[in-house]
Design an enzyme around this catalytic site. Structure first.
Site: not given
Ligand code: PEP
Ligand code: MG
Length: 760
Positions: A363, A604, A628, A675
């Site tokens: 993150h 995911e 994920d 996303c």
């Molecule tokens: C993902 O897992 O692709 C996602 C967009 O969520 P995060 O990266 O916040 O886990």
């Molecule tokens: Mg995610």
């Protein structure tokens, strides 16, 4: 053996420098296996020699002088084969080459173990016996294990320049480290090392301008710990026998002027160190004395000293002024840089981020991309303690970091940074133009965001809305759960900024690598544990407060979409939909006329891929979280630098899963967007268009790059490219194929310019 191994490793890790670490290993190893000689040879890649660097048993005068040419002698063979070689009589081996100045000709038995780090051979650990005869298997594995531990210390010394120094090569300039590129761009600036609270090991060396103030703060912190100990002793007086209470007196003595305090104060006065570094050095010096003791009981005292040190540090950290002076072009460096630490640096001063742990889908990496700040994660052997204040160049394209770069490298990077600016200016011409393929297919491009500060006017103007608002960031930068009113204000700002365009607010996705300081979840396997909607379902009060805040924030704007993360089963979707319905109904009953929002699910987890038809039937949209999804499909932790090479969202399994989701969702005309980070990767854009995705959501920094690809290609061409890649078995093959495809389209500038970086 295990006990001895631990002891040696502990001592090696506590060594002040590489020389001490090598000496420690040869002495302790020889003694523990009762061999006649134990030596370390390190490979000097400049002079192509395996040089004797430490020995217990051979002539010590030969250290640094005796060597074997690369690939020659038994040491050469060990390094070449990268495996242990156990020889009955070295003299009879055809590769044997004597180094007479060492006095080794009178030894016959030979065991050599390679010192390997990430498949690179750094040298050899060698055991010799006067008598001929093979060494026992058990000893061989012991020596191999130690050699592997030694590799870390040597690699570390390599990057701090210490290795270059002992090899007589000065040790100045151009030390190069390598990690995973996580946010593209080039940053040139000054390292600012951030440490974890009360983590002595991560305290950097830093000089102070005010020695007296540092001494005073240290004394106060020590005084505070002494008071704490006295109070504790008093409190426990009825429960603890007299002899155990004496321990408190021993600890108080350790903290006295004659021991820890005096030495640390002296370091501040004489060397000008800031109090935390003086404390760290003193604690390590004292602890090492105990580490070396044979007696187990006394050895344990080392951990008492370290514990006391941590306690003092925690007081020091509370007392140190909260206004931190960041350098003008700060490159934030740390063992594990957190999203909060990143958010603390003023935006105008933050030039780059380097973290020893983490990967491009951590993150903090995602946040740095959102802010358009180059970052490199997962830098093995990052010498954080010795980097503070040093000049760094960070190449966010290739993952390279240069410490104190030489003028030639600096000039080359200034040129590359200039090229980068030119590309940005060229892409700027696309601003405001529609996002359309050459055969007229429109693909909305949405923004991924999570901090109000990363919502630049560029992102607001250039995107078709927000495709992913990570609500956990505002939760992470607080010391308690934000209340409903606070959340309403927060969400309303985003919904208003983009109105009438859609804004997808994702419900809380904590757990995994997104812990909340005030809601600790301690698990041995957090990514497979309590995270995302699993926590929401167990704590409906947290979920309902958030959903109510989202709904209230959308009053009269009507552009709210709610998205549910980490869904595994259809039952979860049903329960969450029921909770959202309940929150909506309650608000209507309270007199708030709020339009029912569109609700979507993130896919995911592999199970959700196979459930995509049933999920599509229930919701208004699907968004694929490839970050994920990749980690779960490939069974590769997205934050673990050791397996980062295996993590690729261009893996055929990921591409195949997305095609399956789109196919499943089409049965209910449910739109599918992406996303995860894949959506912002220009290499993947043609493939995603070829699959027929309905939208892409990405960091602001990727918007124009992806737009450029879309406006250069037709959907029919994209479909042909996709069909070819779906025949491929490896992510590397797909990456190479798509790089060539972009080059053919004249888009090579979008590929990583860091590949042009100076050779080292
Ligand atoms: C993902 O897992 O692709 C996602 C967009 O969520 P995060 O990266 O916040 O886990
Ligand atoms: Mg995610």
């Amino acid at each position: 053996m295990l006990e001895t191994l631990h002891r040696i490793i502990q001592k090696v890790n506590a060594s002040a420098d590489l020389g001490e670490a090598l000496d420690t290993i040869v002495y302790m190893l020889r003694e523990s296996i009762q061999a006649d000689v134990c030596s370390v040879y390190l490979t000097d890649f400049e002079t192509h020699r395996h040089v004797l660097r430490a020995t217990d048993g051979l002539n010590r005068e030969a250290i640094g002088k005796a060597y074997l040419p690369m690939h020659r002698g038994l040491v050469g063979l060990v390094c070449e084969r990268a495996e242990a070689i156990n020889v009955e009589d070295a003299h009879l081996h055809r590769n044997y080459l004597a180094t007479t100045e060492t006095g080794e000709t009178s030894y016959h038995g030979f065991l050599g173990a390679p010192i390997l780090q990430q498949s690179k051979v750094l040298g050899a650990l060698v055991v010799r016996n006067r008598k001929a005869g093979k060494i026992d298997d058990e000893v061989v594995t012991f020596v191999l294990t130690l050699a592997a531990q030694l590799a870390g210390a040597i690699a570390h010394a390599g990057v701090t320049g210490e290795l270059a120094k002992i090899q007589g090569r000065g040790g100045h300039g151009n030390q190069l480290l390598k990690g995973r590129s996580s946010s593209s761009g080039i940053a040139m600036g000054t390292a600012f090392v951030t440490s974890q609270p009360a983590d002595l090991e991560s305290v950097p060396d830093r000089l102070t301008h005010d020695r007296e103030l540092e001494q005073e703060q240290l004394r106060e912190a020590i005084q505070a710990v002494q008071n704490e100990l006295r109070r504790l002793k008093q409190k426990l007086s009825s429960d603890l026998p007299e002899e155990d209470r004496a321990l408190f007196d021993a600890w108080l003595m350790i903290l006295s002027e004659d021991a820890l305090t005096g030495r640390a104060i002296q370091l501040i006065a004489e060397e000008g160190l800031w109090a935390p570094a003086a404390l760290r050095t003193t604690v390590e010096e004292h602890a090492r004395v105990f580490d070396a003791m044979e007696d187990i009981y006394l050895r344990e005292r080392a951990s008492d000293i370290r514990d006391l040190g941590r306690r003092v540090l925690s007081h020091l950290q509370q007392e140190s002024p909260s206004i931190i002076e960041y350098p003008e072009r700060t490159i934030l460096v740390g063992e594990e840089v957190s999203a909060v630490q990143l958010a603390e640096v003023p935006r105008s001063k933050l030039a780059g981020v380097v973290s020893a742990t983490g990967s491009s889908s951590s993150h903090v990496a995602i946040l740095s991309r959102a802010l358009g700040i180059p970052s490199v994660m997962g830098v093995d052997s990052l010498p954080t303690m010795r980097l503070d204040g040093r000049e760094l160049i960070l190449d966010g394209y290739s993952g390279r970091i240069y410490i104190s770069p030489q003028p030639m490298v600096r000039e080359e990077y200034q040129r590359l940074a200039e090229e980068d600016r030119a590309l940005t200016a060229e892409l700027d011409n696309l601003r405001g133009l529609p996002v359309e393929t050459t055969d007229g297919v429109c693909i909305p491009l949405y923004l991924n965001t999570g901090l109000l500060t990363d919502m630049s006017s560029f992102g607001i103007e250039e995107s078709d809305g927000v495709g992913l608002y990570r609500t956990e960031f505002p939760f992470m930068v607080r010391d308690r759960f934000p209340g409903e009113e606070t959340q309403v204000k927060n969400y309303r700002k985003v919904l208003q900024a983009f109105s009438p365009r859609p804004v997808v607010l994702r419900t809380l996705d904590i757990g995994g690598d997104k812990p909340l300081p005030y809601f600790p979840v301690k698990e041995s396997n957090p990514f497979l544990g309590w995270r995302g909607v699993r926590i929401s379902l167990d704590h409906p009060e947290i979920f309902l407060t958030q959903v109510r805040a989202m709904l209230r924030a959308s009053a009269d704007l009507d552009n709210l979409h709610i998205m549910l993360p980490m869904v595994t089963s259809v039952a979860e979707v049903d329960q969450l939909l029921a909770l959202i319905k309940r929150a909506h109904r309650e608000l209507l009953e309270e007199g708030c006329a709020i339009t029912k929002p569109k609700i979507g699910v993130m896919i995911e987890v592999p199970a959700a891929v196979y459930n995509s038809v049933a999920i599509a039937k229930r919701v208004d949209f699907i968004s694929v979280g490839t970050n994920d999804l990749t980690q779960y499909l490939l069974a590769v932790d997205r934050n673990n630098p050791r397996v980062a090479e295996l993590y690729s969202d261009l893996h055929p399994a990921v591409l195949f899963a997305i095609t399956q989701i789109i196919e499943g969702a089409s049965q209910y005309n449910c739109p599918v967007g992406i996303c995860g980070e894949l959506a912002g990767n220009p290499l993947a854009t043609p493939l995603l268009i070829g699959m027929g995705v309905d939208s892409l959501s990405m960091s602001a920094g990727s918007l124009l790059r992806v737009k450029r690809v879309i406006s250069t290609i037709s959907q029919s061409h994209a479909i042909r490219l996709l069909q070819s890649t779906l025949q491929m078995n490896e992510a590397d093959e797909i990456t190479a194929f798509m790089s060539a495809a972009l080059e053919n389209l004249g888009l090579e500038k979008l590929l990583k310019p860091g590949q042009l970086a100076p050779k080292t």
